[in-house]
Design an enzyme around this catalytic site. Structure first.
Site, PDB file in Angstrom:
ATOM      1  N   SER A 158       1.265  -0.852   0.077  1.00 53.14           N
ATOM      2  CA  SER A 158      -0.156   0.147  -0.186  1.00 53.14           C
ATOM      3  C   SER A 158       0.724   1.302  -0.056  1.00 53.14           C
ATOM      4  CB  SER A 158      -1.296   0.142   1.413  1.00 53.14           C
ATOM      5  OG  SER A 158      -1.730   1.089   1.542  1.00 53.14           O
ATOM      6  N   TYR A 183      -1.992  -0.343   9.769  1.00 52.13           N
ATOM      7  CA  TYR A 183      -2.157  -0.658   8.694  1.00 52.13           C
ATOM      8  C   TYR A 183      -1.398  -0.702   7.522  1.00 52.13           C
ATOM      9  CZ  TYR A 183      -3.384  -0.719   3.501  1.00 52.13           C
ATOM     10  OH  TYR A 183      -3.578  -1.572   2.616  1.00 52.13           O
TER      11      TYR A 183
END
Length: 352
Positions: A158, A183
């Site tokens: 990501s 995350y």
């Protein structure tokens, strides 16, 4: 529904491919693309309730998997549209008994791991879910690849690993040791874990740092969905950091073509461990993005200006030259075209 992808003129050699996260936004589109290219695809998903599960089941239905069939855990079912060319199994990625058995049964050529607990803000509320899926689950995938002779693993990282860096555009060789959400920390951990397995077990691993992906069948927790939903239902929209944000919004079809290339094309880079940005390389200001939605819906919106949210970043901007060089990646969909395609899908899906 809503896809702008045109079929390739020359199909790549057929493979048997595992796609995890198959009921998710990117996973669904990838499965559809690969099946239409003639590959045998097994899709896996645990169909958690992080966002509305009806959307996940409806995506699977587009692939020929009924809800009744998809709801059963640990049961492989074939598509009523594509037959055994597309099969689906509901499974938790961290299941250390069922996942290895599935690898043993199906003998995949390659794996694309898109399954993960998504969401930056949700990681503050429910950190355990991120460790279970993104760390334990990914380790299970790596172990299965190790023991079942998987030649190539493509996995989702990501853009969040870059944190609040001011050095733009983001480049893969930048230091990413300061994540600002759990995350992001799990995605950075995935990259380190993949490096270890490439080094120890000669597995080719390709990490893709996704930038903000949007388009038809997109996630309800993402800005485009939230803003479109609010505007079409005459509700105000929340604009965080008073609109002083920019994102490298990338249309789903461009993303899917890039993922497909990394899965199937011969690599021009000899190293086993690879990391790539995959984005549009054209960041859009949040307020300009909202204007594109207003234009596509034909409606103005009321803005509620909000402060920055914890774990969020000011800007994202991908340098994609490595992916262009190694895998012929191109992102070509203008923001206006992509937003309009999403709005058209949204109206059709919700019968507006």
């Amino acid at each position: 529904m809503g896809s702008l992808i045109k079929p390739l003129e020359n199909k790549m050699s057929q493979q048997k491919i595992l796609v995890t996260g198959a009921a998710g936004f990117i996973g669904f589109h990838l499965c559809e693309r690969l099946v239409k290219q003639g590959h045998h695809v097994v899709g896996l998903d645990n169909i958690n309730d992080y966002y509305a599960i009806n959307l996940k089941y409806d995506r699977l239905n587009e692939l020929g998997i009924s809800r009744a069939a998809a709801e059963r855990f640990d049961t492989m079912v074939s598509s009523h549209t594509y037959g055994e060319q597309f099969q689906f199994i509901r499974l938790n990625l961290e299941d250390r008994n069922a996942l290895p058995k599935m690898f043993e049964t199906h003998q995949f050529d390659s794996v694309c791991n898109l399954a993960a607990q998504a969401g930056v803000r949700y990681s503050i509320e429910n950190p355990e879910a991120y460790i279970d899926s993104n760390i334990s689950g990914f380790l299970n995938v790596l172990e299965c690849c190790r023991h079942h002779n998987i030649s190539r693993l493509v996995y989702a990282s990501s853009s969040s690993v870059y944190g609040n860096s001011d050095a733009v555009p983001f480049e893969e060789n930048a230091t990413v040791d300061h994540p600002i959400s759990l995350y992001a920390a799990t995605k950075k951990s995935n990259e380190l874990m993949a490096h270890t397995y490439s080094h120890l077990y000669n597995i080719e691993t390709i990490g893709l740092r996704f930038f903000t992906v949007y388009g038809p069948w997109g996630r309800p927790d993402m800005a485009l969905f939230l803003f479109t939903d609010a505007i079409l239902n005459d509700q105000p929209i929340k604009v965080f950091n008073n609109g002083n944000l920019s994102r490298d919004f990338t249309y789903i079809d461009d993303i899917i073509k890039g993922v497909e290339n990394t899965l199937l094309k011969p690599s021009k880079e000899e190293k086993l461990y690879k990391l790539y940005n995959i984005g549009n390389s054209q960041p859009i200001q949040l307020l300009s993005f909202i204007e594109a939605i207003e234009k596509s819906t034909g409606r103005a919106s009321e803005h509620i200006m909000m402060p920055m949210q914890a774990g969020d970043v000011n800007q994202t901007w991908a340098n994609v030259e490595r992916l262009k060089t190694d895998y012929d990646y191109q992102s070509s969909t203008p923001i206006e075209t992509g937003v309009e395609a999403f709005v058209d899908w949204y109206k059709l899906y919700y019968n507006i």
